[in-house]
Design a protein around this motif. Structure first.
Motif, PDB file in Angstrom:
ATOM      1  N   UNK A 269       0.850  -1.185   0.000  1.00 55.82           N
ATOM      2  CA  UNK A 269       0.000   0.000   0.000  1.00 55.82           C
ATOM      3  C   UNK A 269       0.887   1.237   0.000  1.00 55.82           C
ATOM      4  N   UNK A 270       0.339   2.328  -0.516  1.00 54.17           N
ATOM      5  CA  UNK A 270       1.074   3.589  -0.579  1.00 54.17           C
ATOM      6  C   UNK A 270       0.204   4.716  -0.022  1.00 54.17           C
ATOM      7  N   UNK A 271       0.864   5.712   0.551  1.00 52.70           N
ATOM      8  CA  UNK A 271       0.172   6.968   0.813  1.00 52.70           C
ATOM      9  C   UNK A 271      -0.179   7.595  -0.531  1.00 52.70           C
ATOM     10  N   UNK A 272      -1.356   8.169  -0.618  1.00 43.54           N
ATOM     11  CA  UNK A 272      -1.777   8.841  -1.843  1.00 43.54           C
ATOM     12  C   UNK A 272      -1.961  10.324  -1.583  1.00 43.54           C
ATOM     13  N   UNK A 273      -1.688  11.112  -2.607  1.00 43.01           N
ATOM     14  CA  UNK A 273      -1.998  12.527  -2.485  1.00 43.01           C
ATOM     15  C   UNK A 273      -3.511  12.681  -2.321  1.00 43.01           C
ATOM     16  N   UNK A 274      -3.889  13.533  -1.413  1.00 45.16           N
ATOM     17  CA  UNK A 274      -5.297  13.723  -1.074  1.00 45.16           C
ATOM     18  C   UNK A 274      -6.160  14.108  -2.274  1.00 45.16           C
ATOM     19  N   UNK A 275      -5.617  14.928  -3.166  1.00 46.17           N
ATOM     20  CA  UNK A 275      -6.409  15.468  -4.269  1.00 46.17           C
ATOM     21  C   UNK A 275      -6.176  14.759  -5.595  1.00 46.17           C
ATOM     22  N   UNK A 276      -4.956  14.330  -5.857  1.00 49.87           N
ATOM     23  CA  UNK A 276      -4.691  13.652  -7.136  1.00 49.87           C
ATOM     24  C   UNK A 276      -4.904  12.150  -7.056  1.00 49.87           C
ATOM     25  N   UNK A 277      -4.926  11.592  -5.809  1.00 46.75           N
ATOM     26  CA  UNK A 277      -5.054  10.150  -5.606  1.00 46.75           C
ATOM     27  C   UNK A 277      -3.893   9.383  -6.230  1.00 46.75           C
ATOM     28  N   UNK A 278      -2.727  10.008  -6.250  1.00 49.66           N
ATOM     29  CA  UNK A 278      -1.533   9.409  -6.845  1.00 49.66           C
ATOM     30  C   UNK A 278      -0.431   9.272  -5.800  1.00 49.66           C
ATOM     31  N   UNK A 279       0.449   8.292  -6.021  1.00 44.76           N
ATOM     32  CA  UNK A 279       1.644   8.108  -5.190  1.00 44.76           C
ATOM     33  C   UNK A 279       2.851   8.190  -6.115  1.00 44.76           C
ATOM     34  N   UNK A 280       3.336   9.394  -6.336  1.00 44.34           N
ATOM     35  CA  UNK A 280       4.398   9.610  -7.308  1.00 44.34           C
ATOM     36  C   UNK A 280       5.765   9.729  -6.647  1.00 44.34           C
ATOM     37  N   UNK A 281       6.796   9.446  -7.431  1.00 40.31           N
ATOM     38  CA  UNK A 281       8.158   9.736  -7.015  1.00 40.31           C
ATOM     39  C   UNK A 281       8.366  11.241  -7.065  1.00 40.31           C
ATOM     40  N   UNK A 282       9.087  11.758  -6.089  1.00 41.64           N
ATOM     41  CA  UNK A 282       9.356  13.188  -6.087  1.00 41.64           C
ATOM     42  C   UNK A 282      10.647  13.525  -6.798  1.00 41.64           C
ATOM     43  N   UNK A 283      10.823  14.798  -7.074  1.00 45.96           N
ATOM     44  CA  UNK A 283      12.076  15.256  -7.659  1.00 45.96           C
ATOM     45  C   UNK A 283      12.284  16.726  -7.302  1.00 45.96           C
TER      46      UNK A 283
ATOM     47  N   UNK B 136      17.153  27.914  -0.924  1.00 45.23           N
ATOM     48  CA  UNK B 136      15.787  27.568  -1.294  1.00 45.23           C
ATOM     49  C   UNK B 136      15.802  26.279  -2.112  1.00 45.23           C
ATOM     50  N   UNK B 137      14.969  25.324  -1.711  1.00 48.50           N
ATOM     51  CA  UNK B 137      14.815  24.078  -2.478  1.00 48.50           C
ATOM     52  C   UNK B 137      13.330  23.893  -2.763  1.00 48.50           C
ATOM     53  N   UNK B 138      13.006  23.718  -4.021  1.00 46.93           N
ATOM     54  CA  UNK B 138      11.625  23.449  -4.416  1.00 46.93           C
ATOM     55  C   UNK B 138      11.576  22.062  -5.032  1.00 46.93           C
ATOM     56  N   UNK B 139      10.712  21.224  -4.518  1.00 42.65           N
ATOM     57  CA  UNK B 139      10.615  19.846  -4.995  1.00 42.65           C
ATOM     58  C   UNK B 139       9.151  19.416  -5.033  1.00 42.65           C
ATOM     59  N   UNK B 140       8.905  18.308  -5.709  1.00 43.25           N
ATOM     60  CA  UNK B 140       7.566  17.701  -5.665  1.00 43.25           C
ATOM     61  C   UNK B 140       7.558  16.655  -4.554  1.00 43.25           C
ATOM     62  N   UNK B 141       6.394  16.459  -3.969  1.00 45.69           N
ATOM     63  CA  UNK B 141       6.266  15.528  -2.848  1.00 45.69           C
ATOM     64  C   UNK B 141       6.430  14.092  -3.340  1.00 45.69           C
ATOM     65  N   UNK B 142       7.246  13.335  -2.615  1.00 48.86           N
ATOM     66  CA  UNK B 142       7.533  11.938  -2.954  1.00 48.86           C
ATOM     67  C   UNK B 142       6.743  11.020  -2.024  1.00 48.86           C
ATOM     68  N   UNK B 143       5.840  10.213  -2.592  1.00 50.41           N
ATOM     69  CA  UNK B 143       5.018   9.297  -1.807  1.00 50.41           C
ATOM     70  C   UNK B 143       5.306   7.839  -2.174  1.00 50.41           C
TER      71      UNK B 143
END
Length: 790
Positions: free
Chosen positions: A486-500, A591-598
């Protein structure tokens, strides 16, 4: 009760404190002691405390003299110390300092401000002997003075001062002052052939010397044998004695139960029933405010997961578990919200309790069959369940709520959500759909239905089942068949993506990103400041560079402090980002800007197995490919919190074994018929526990999954041996001294005997023999679940 014989190479945990079942411990001023079998300076059989860090150390130890020989180091005793009895507030130790001179030392803590002892000294020869005994003590005060030899009312005592305490040591028998290198009280006496002598002593620490002396003198005057009998009878009625083929396991189960009892405090004006602290060690117990309201987190309240675990450690005292649940229910407001961590001094976490309470109630009912309690608790539990689906917890109104804070999960140091470790990402947990929350709520719904069936409340069944199906559907979206996890999912996209990482720079201002994403992402903005400076930045996220679009402003209050600066999670998700403007930062700030990794694994994602939300194929896949996979969770000392740490620095936290979470997984394994795997996991957990009990004489908060090293607080609740889980795996549930539930077979390599209030259950591989208190015997060979009673 069983008589033990445990030496320095055996499992030991020798902390002592006032027992809330037999006294009223002082929550604001509690003195906790630990017996050391030869450590310290000088090496001795010493009691040690710091009075809750009001002294560097206070040590009390015996010294013996005969024929010009002096001895205090147990390493040179004729026969080294053996622990023969241990309770939450009492220890008995036997040893021979000189050949054929038998000493039985008893230690007892009657209340939070005193400790006392009794020595029985016996001459086991046919010769007359001249013996000299000294009671020595060393105080290393933070503010005050060392122990000195003084007199009060013509009585020789040792007295000192540290912080706001004035410790006094009193010895019966009319002692003189010792002449050794440490402050001491001395007794000289003759022992004829086979003769015995007995002496008592007490230490008390109150603000004034005279008050300490009076308390010490009253304490030694108490009827010792009657008090000891009371301690033994209380424990005989509440302790489950377990005898396996491994004496070390037996000791660990007994030590664990006593350590669990020691964590309790009596009820207060703020909680109606006894509650607990998470650890109770010599450095704990001092509240500067005096009422406990300023205690650290491990002393500031009871959380649901810890309460559930503590109750399982004490199968012989179900009423204590019932009291813990009553405490939660007493912390409910009119909206149905129950506080996550209500405390004795009125502490409140201001968080909604993790949804384990209906499950807790059902587990308690299975142990004590108290229908009246279920009926009383049901309305509050039902209202609490629905509180989780309010808009403040279900932020996108999809009937699938989110955690509000990592504290609610019982895994505050989760690398995805933690913001205080350098390797923690600090993602806002409320932006994530968590399998653990869905699982806990699903089990709450099913438990409420079971409770309703017992008490005849069936009007809520339809809506509870409907909500359970919504949770099940939400959970299925978290299942990733390719990963068997199982994976944590983003609340709104319902996706568990790799971050970068999207961008790095020094200093704030306008940052042009002009990024497009195949699938919408959530952004994480990290600001790392120079030194310890605190920033209150503001960030504006724009979908486009030159025109308005989907965007947001992250206010200074929405940035969370971190060990390196601050971090914020975007409230929205983005298919494209044009620019981000960051204000109110220093030109040297990074400053570091990244996408959330789930994409990572963690032990909370295994909870659907415990909640029984999986079909047989999914369960098989999770067990075989994830839980039993050495590249994931299968480790020599249990299931790690996060099998793939994000950095080397994170390994100590990520590879820690949390016993409450491991227990839930093991219960899930049993529910799906994986008894062998549950047994193996339990053995792994015991390896780590026993390693530390033998080497360090303590349980630990967590254990390293690879090497078994203890991590965190000594003798913490979350590291105690899971006695209740052992009984579940064994297939034995003690309902009362006249009623037992059996299921399956004994999966362990030796027969196991369980004793409780004169009830005896002996479980072999193929049969179970039950002897009830009235002498009636029943033999059971059927593996199917059955209840046996008289």
């Amino acid at each position: 009760m069983r008589t033990w014989s445990l030496g320095s190479d055996d499992p030991l945990s020798l902390t002592m404190a006032a027992d809330a079942r037999l006294s009223s411990p002082d929550y604001g001023n509690d003195h906790i002691w630990e017996l050391e079998l030869g450590s310290g300076e000088p090496a001795s059989l010493a009691l040690r405390t710091t009075y809750g860090l009001r002294a560097r150390a206070m040590r009390i130890f015996p010294r013996f003299y005969e024929d010009g020989n002096m001895i205090s180091d147990p390493a040179f005793f004729a026969t080294p110390p053996r622990i023969t009895l241990f309770y939450a507030n009492f220890l008995e130790v036997k040893f021979f300092p000189f050949k054929d001179l038998e000493v039985t030392a008893e230690y007892w803590i009657p209340d939070s401000h005193s400790i006392c002892g009794r020595l029985n000294i016996a001459n086991r020869t046919t010769d007359e002997r001249q013996i000299e005994f000294e009671l020595c003590a060393l105080l290393s005060p933070l503010m005050g003075r060392n122990l000195q030899q003084e007199q009060i009312q013509a009585v020789n005592i040792l007295a000192g001062k540290t912080a706001n305490l004035a410790p006094v040591i009193f010895l019966t028998g009319g002692p003189s002052f010792g002449t050794g290198p440490q402050p001491s009280l001395n007794l000289k006496f003759d022992l004829g052939p086979g003769a015995k002598r007995r002496f008592s002593w007490a230490q008390a620490a109150l603000p004034e010397r005279e008050d300490s002396f009076e308390l010490a003198r009253r304490t030694v005057a108490r009827p010792w044998d009657a008090e000891r009998a009371r301690i033994e009878l209380t424990n005989a009625s509440q302790v489950v004695d377990i005898e396996t083929g491994d004496p070390a396991w037996d000791a660990a189960f007994a030590l664990s139960q006593q350590a669990a009892f020691r964590l309790f405090f009596k009820a207060s004006d703020h909680l109606p029933e006894p509650t607990f602290v998470s650890a109770r060690q010599p450095d704990h117990g001092n509240s500067r405010s005096g009422d406990g309201s300023d205690h650290p987190p491990i002393w500031s309240g009871q959380s649901p997961l810890e309460a559930l675990y503590l109750a399982s450690l004490l199968p012989g005292a179900p009423l204590l578990g019932q009291g813990l649940l009553k405490n939660f229910l007493s912390a409910k407001n009119e909206s149905g919200n129950i506080d996550h961590k209500p405390g004795l001094a009125g502490q409140r976490s201001q968080l909604l309790a993790a949804p384990f309470l209906a499950s807790f109630a059902w587990d308690l009912y299975k142990k004590n069959q108290d229908e009246h309690f279920l009926a009383e608790a049901y309305p509050a539990l039902l209202q609490f369940f629905w509180a989780w689906f309010g808009p403040e917890h279900d932020r996108n109104n999809d009937n699938l709520p989110e955690w509000d804070h990592p504290l609610q999960t019982g895994f505050e140091d989760h690398p995805l959500f933690d913001s205080w470790h350098p390797w923690g990402r600090g993602v806002d947990i409320s932006t994530v759909h968590s399998p653990s929350l869905f699982s806990a709520l699903y089990r709450e719904a099913k438990s409420l239905i079971k409770i309703g069936e017992i008490i005849g409340e069936k009007n809520d069944f339809a809506i509870l089942n409907t909500q359970a199906e919504v949770l099940l559907t939400g959970l299925q979206a978290c299942w990733k068949p390719r990963q068997a996890a199982y994976r944590h999912l983003d609340r709104d996209s319902n996706l568990a993506q790799h971050g970068k990482i999207l961008h790095r720079q020094t200093g704030g201002g306008e940052i042009i990103l002009n990024e497009s994403f195949k699938k919408p992402v959530r952004l994480l903005i990290e600001i790392k400041t120079e030194g310890s400076a605190t920033r209150r930045p503001e960030a504006e996220i724009s979908e486009f560079i030159f025109k308005l679009g989907n965007g947001e402003t992250i206010t200074p209050l929405e940035f969370k402090s971190t060990s390196a600066g601050s971090v914020a999670t975007s409230k929205k998700i983005y298919g494209k980002t044009g620019k981000i403007t960051i204000n109110d930062v220093d030109e040297k700030d990074k400053i570091i800007i990244r996408t959330v990794d789930l994409s990572a694994d963690d032990h909370t994602q295994l909870l659907p197995l415990w909640a029984e939300m999986m079909d047989e194929k999914q369960a098989e896949s999770l067990v075989d490919r994830t839980i039993s996979n050495a590249e994931k969770y299968k480790r020599p000392f249990g299931l790690p919190a996060c099998p793939s740490p994000p950095t080397i620095e994170a390994e100590a936290t990520c590879l820690s074994v949390h016993l409450p979470w491991n227990q839930l997984v093991a219960e899930g394994l049993l529910a799906y018929g994986y008894q062998r795997e549950a047994t193996r996991l339990f053995a792994y957990l015991m390896h780590g526990i026993l390693q530390n009990l033998k080497k360090n004489n303590a349980f630990y908060q967590t254990y390293n999954a690879v090497v078994g090293t203890g991590v965190g607080e000594r003798n913490a609740l979350s590291g105690l041996a899971p006695t209740g889980l052992f009984l579940q795996i064994l297939g034995v549930e003690i309902i009362s001294a006249t009623k037992v539930r059996l299921e399956g077979q004994n999966p362990f390599p030796w027969p196991v005997t369980i004793k409780y209030r004169r009830l005896k259950v002996k479980r072999d591989a193929e049969k179970t023999e039950i002897t009830f208190p009235n002498g009636e015997q029943i033999e059971v060979t059927d593996e199917n679940p059955c209840t046996v009673s008289i």
